[in-house]
Design a protein around this motif. Sequence first.
Motif, short mmCIF file in Angstrom:
data_model
loop_
_atom_site.label_atom_id
_atom_site.label_comp_id
_atom_site.label_asym_id
_atom_site.label_seq_id
_atom_site.Cartn_x
_atom_site.Cartn_y
_atom_site.Cartn_z
N ALA A 120 2.66 18.21 -26.90
CA ALA A 120 3.29 17.76 -25.92
C ALA A 120 4.63 18.06 -25.85
O ALA A 120 5.24 17.68 -24.79
N CYS A 173 -2.59 8.54 -27.37
CA CYS A 173 -2.37 9.62 -26.65
C CYS A 173 -1.85 10.88 -27.69
O CYS A 173 -2.55 10.73 -28.75
N ASN A 174 -0.85 11.79 -27.24
CA ASN A 174 -0.54 12.97 -27.90
C ASN A 174 0.73 13.06 -27.79
O ASN A 174 1.32 13.46 -26.71
N ALA A 175 1.67 12.51 -28.76
CA ALA A 175 3.02 12.76 -28.62
C ALA A 175 3.53 13.87 -29.67
O ALA A 175 4.35 13.57 -30.75
N PHE A 230 -0.56 5.99 -16.42
CA PHE A 230 0.48 5.54 -17.08
C PHE A 230 0.82 4.21 -16.98
O PHE A 230 0.22 3.47 -15.69
N ASN A 240 4.28 5.18 -20.74
CA ASN A 240 3.65 6.00 -21.55
C ASN A 240 2.17 6.16 -20.95
O ASN A 240 1.81 5.33 -20.19
N LYS A 241 1.53 6.71 -21.49
CA LYS A 241 -0.15 6.88 -21.24
C LYS A 241 -0.87 5.52 -21.10
O LYS A 241 -0.55 4.64 -21.99
N THR A 262 7.20 14.17 -30.99
CA THR A 262 8.32 13.07 -30.86
C THR A 262 7.62 11.93 -31.89
O THR A 262 7.81 11.89 -33.02
N ARG A 290 3.08 16.47 -10.79
CA ARG A 290 3.04 15.07 -11.33
C ARG A 290 4.07 14.27 -11.35
O ARG A 290 5.01 14.73 -11.53
N ARG A 310 0.80 19.66 -20.96
CA ARG A 310 0.90 18.14 -20.53
C ARG A 310 1.96 17.53 -21.85
O ARG A 310 2.13 18.21 -22.51
N GLY A 311 2.40 16.24 -21.41
CA GLY A 311 3.15 15.77 -22.26
C GLY A 311 4.61 15.69 -21.84
O GLY A 311 5.09 16.98 -21.58
N ALA A 312 5.35 15.01 -21.93
CA ALA A 312 6.50 14.90 -21.05
C ALA A 312 7.74 16.05 -21.35
O ALA A 312 7.96 16.81 -20.68
N PRO A 313 8.01 16.08 -22.69
CA PRO A 313 8.75 17.35 -23.24
C PRO A 313 8.43 18.62 -22.69
O PRO A 313 8.94 19.51 -22.22
N ALA A 371 6.88 8.69 -25.13
CA ALA A 371 7.25 8.11 -23.64
C ALA A 371 7.12 9.14 -22.64
O ALA A 371 7.59 10.56 -22.97
N ASP A 372 7.09 8.85 -21.55
CA ASP A 372 7.24 9.74 -20.37
C ASP A 372 8.37 9.37 -19.39
O ASP A 372 9.04 10.46 -18.87
N GLN A 431 -6.84 12.43 -24.99
CA GLN A 431 -5.58 13.10 -25.59
C GLN A 431 -5.52 12.75 -27.32
O GLN A 431 -5.21 13.77 -28.11
O1 MRU Z 1 -1.12 12.65 -19.12
P1 MRU Z 1 -0.40 13.42 -20.30
O2 MRU Z 1 -1.27 13.78 -21.57
O3 MRU Z 1 0.66 14.15 -19.91
O4 MRU Z 1 0.34 12.05 -20.91
C1 MRU Z 1 1.38 12.21 -22.23
C2 MRU Z 1 1.61 11.04 -22.65
O5 MRU Z 1 1.80 9.92 -22.17
C3 MRU Z 1 2.61 11.20 -23.99
O6 MRU Z 1 2.45 9.94 -24.62
C4 MRU Z 1 4.18 11.46 -23.43
O7 MRU Z 1 4.40 12.38 -22.71
C5 MRU Z 1 4.99 11.53 -24.59
S1 MRU Z 1 4.77 13.31 -25.34
C6 MRU Z 1 5.94 13.53 -26.27
#
Ligand code: MRU
Length: 344
Positions: A160, A154-156, A309, A243-244, A166, A88, A46-49, A233-234, A193
């Motif tokens: 992630a 959350c977790n960036a 989000f 974002n979350k 990030t 997702r 999980r996490g955008a990147p 951010a997503d 997270q």
């Molecule tokens: O549902 P998740 O855990 O995938 O959500 C993740 C977030 O919202 C993170 O803050 C976001 O992806 C940035 S991660 C560098």
Amino acid sequence: MRTIYWDDETSSVILIDQTKLPSEFVLEKCRSVNQLAEAIKVLKVRGAPALGVAGAYGVVLASYEAGGNTEEVKRYLIEKAEVLRNTRPTAVNLFYGIDRTLKSALKGESVDEIRELALKEAEKIAEEDVRINRMIGENGKKLIRDGDTVMTYCNAGRLACVDWGTALGVIRSAVEAGRDIKVIACETRPLNQGSRLTAWELMEDGIDVTLITDNMAGFVMKKGMVDLVMVGADRVVRYAVFNKIGTYSLSILADHHGIPFYVAVPTTTFDFEREEGDVVIEERSPDELKFFGEHQIAPLDVRVYNPAFDPTPLKYVTALITEKGIIHPPYERTIPEVLYEGKG
Ligand code: MRU
């Protein structure tokens, strides 16, 4: 260690199963696209990147599991890319990773070449992610002074991403530069997270972290315990940052208390041709609010609303920290300048 990587020997994707953290550290080996798609849906990765890289490796997996001639393999790739896309909806990186790898793979003129091109592109995306996060960290570290306390949500972090992170990457870079930094991690209900992942990975690195519940954020800010907020951010669209869920509330609280609110984000997360209403906000299972693990915490038949989000208006964002530099308002002018720099 990397959060997600390709294993040549077994032609599979290996990822840290984030649903098991922090009590167990388990690696999951995904041998099929369907297994990886399921891992994405349940947030093992999980996490955008990290989702971008998972999508990219998913296309590689598809090229290995496909049978038949070149055209049949290409058709299979297109079909499986759709399976990955449907996991997702909100983080734009997932689509970026899938589309970029698919485009490259489809240039192949034999089955071997398709596999080779897919893997080469996916590995490139993974490498870029690490490099970009380091650059975000370098650019952003000047915003954190010695002795600052940073609130995050959350977790960036490296979990992630592929590595470094990030928002947490900026904190890591500031710590690496010798600054004494404290972090306040909000637990991030309903899937925690913040408490399960952010607290864990910061402690692994020996970074000072204090955990609070989400509803403590306002009080903690009022007490003067927070110097700045730093989140990931997503998707960044024209007037908002997705974002979350809960990030929006935090931005309003920061604004009210005069605390800078920073978003650390790679340019691959920008989708600036779109606006808030164009983005699908993932809604997750009601069970995430009715159960805590196995434990029931709400009436089973209660109506539940569970968006994953929320959009934070860019007017609440003090600056966006990207690998190309720090972007300040007015974003209408400055974001396109950075995104399309040198592209005419
Ligand atoms: O549902 P998740 O855990 O995938 O959500 C993740 C977030 O919202 C993170 O803050 C976001 O992806 C940035 S991660 C560098």
